[in-house]
Enzyme design. Sequence first.
Site, mmCIF file in Angstrom:
data_model
loop_
_atom_site.group_PDB
_atom_site.id
_atom_site.type_symbol
_atom_site.label_atom_id
_atom_site.label_comp_id
_atom_site.label_asym_id
_atom_site.label_seq_id
_atom_site.Cartn_x
_atom_site.Cartn_y
_atom_site.Cartn_z
ATOM 1 C CG ASP A 212 -1.749 1.223 1.313
ATOM 2 O OD1 ASP A 212 -2.624 1.360 0.449
ATOM 3 O OD2 ASP A 212 -1.514 2.067 2.205
ATOM 4 C CD GLU A 269 -2.400 2.422 -3.521
ATOM 5 O OE1 GLU A 269 -3.384 3.125 -3.779
ATOM 6 O OE2 GLU A 269 -1.692 2.593 -2.513
#
Length: 567
Positions: A212, A269
């Site tokens: 993330d 990401e």
Amino acid sequence: MLANEKVFKKGGAAMGNWYEQAIIYQIYPKSFKDSNNDGIGDLVGITQKLDYVQNLGANTIWLNPIFVSPQVDNGYDVSNYFAIDPLLGNMNDFKEMVTQIHKRNMHLILDLPINDTSDQHPWFQDAIANKDSIFREYYIWQEKDGQRPNNWGSFFGGSVWAPDPKGGSQYYCHVFDKKMPDLNWQNPEVRKSMADIAKFWVDKGVDGFRLDAFIHIAKANFEQQILNQKEKYPVDSAFYANLPEVKNYLKDFVKAVKAYKPDVFFLGEASSADAYQAAEYTRPSQFGCDMVVTSDNYGEVYPLKDKKLPMFFQPRYLDVKRLKETFSIWEAVLSQTSLPALTWGNHDISRVLDRLHVDESDQDLPKALAACMYLQRGVPIIYYGEEIGMRNLKYKKLKDFHDQRGVDLIQFMQEKGYSDQEIIDLLNQQDEMTARGPFQWQNDKYVGFSTHHPWNWAEHNEVTAAESLRESDGQLEFYKALLKIKASPLFEAGSYLLLDTQPQIYAYERKLNKQRAFVIVNFGTQTVKYRIPTLKVVHTLLSNKASSLVDNVVTIEAHGSIVIEEK
Ligand code: NOJ
Ligand code: CA
């Protein structure tokens, strides 16, 4: 060969790692299935529904964060990386889920927030309690004459700097919420600690991680102001996204985890990365990511721009030309390096059918979108519910929106004089909360998700999995057939060529050794004819509304799609 070195065949086919065959299904854990009827989806619920995911044809599950969290940012704010958030279950539930996933020959990817922790995390608590703590250096502290060091704006509003809660003159950096202090990746101990966390979960059977917000782990020189801006705290990701040091910082972490288990999959990401940055992040043998996912590949344009509103909330429309430009570049740039991620959305953006204003009565366009995207060279990532045509939740009141971005927009629009209804309509169209509704299993009070009022609940469309499973020519069946085709060597590993066609046709060729296939989609509103570039005999693998195929000319109705193989 080094642990994560991949062999790329001529023509772009990557060989050898399990994730090159991945078909990923993204589950928002709080919204998939509630097993204990408290209104919140949980791990036991996910385990109960694995057969559904497997029957769809997905072989890999990505779960949004499941670690202990105060839930300021729905689990992205982690306060304990070594345990399951009690809202979702416990370690035994996790172990059983992993066992059942692996029993089905499927893989599990966990979402790992690496850019920041919760302010409740013991590292941060110790860092503020004791200025000499080794954990002080786990975070980023700055000041300039007792003030914030610069004017950088946070993605979640306001400054990226917040004062030390225990006093003193220093500020800590947070590119997201102020309750999510950024980790100091310059510190090798941070990289090591993150690797220890990943290894802990590898030991528990996890096959990969979605990293993330990894593009933010390096920051520019803090003395640099963002210039020429009207706002007090302008957002400019040039100073805190995709900086060259990101790769260096990531390397130690990835190397340590890959040394522990070489086939761990790192899906980064990289929301704002372009294709060239994506290639840099995924260069074989460099211990970066194995694949990255961007939010820039939806082929969207903004013809009805309201100049008063932020970019994220502008109405979006599909532009076939833009989609073609995007994928011709991504596919070409990554062809010798890694696989593009193929996706129409995720939990951070409204559901694709609403976002692109697809008419509720149009049964064909959803199938066309899927055929166009997922048979390209790359790894599909399907957002839960998309396969049955779930749409955004539709909220009725302003106070129903409780995500930070939505709340900020409400205030902003109210100040600008928009009516409540205008704000609600825009948020129902664009806000991320609308995409996080309970999975619609069956037609009962709470759609078979729970018997308790769900944590995120509003008006929704009528589709359900139960009904979809009964329709022999519905969207779910189409997805299943499509994913079966996707799982063949030609579509997994073949080369990709976007074909030069009429503007409203999206067509590409996949080729592997002597095998060749064509995917043709008509995004226009008229029936069109298209001559397939082959003289060989062809046969149809899958079609929706494509009426005929005569002498290699396909007649394809509006929003039709067809997949054709050479014989
Ligand atoms: C990216 C996640 O996808 C998003 O949901 C989250 O808000 C931000 N990271 C910040 O953690
Ligand atoms: Ca529950």
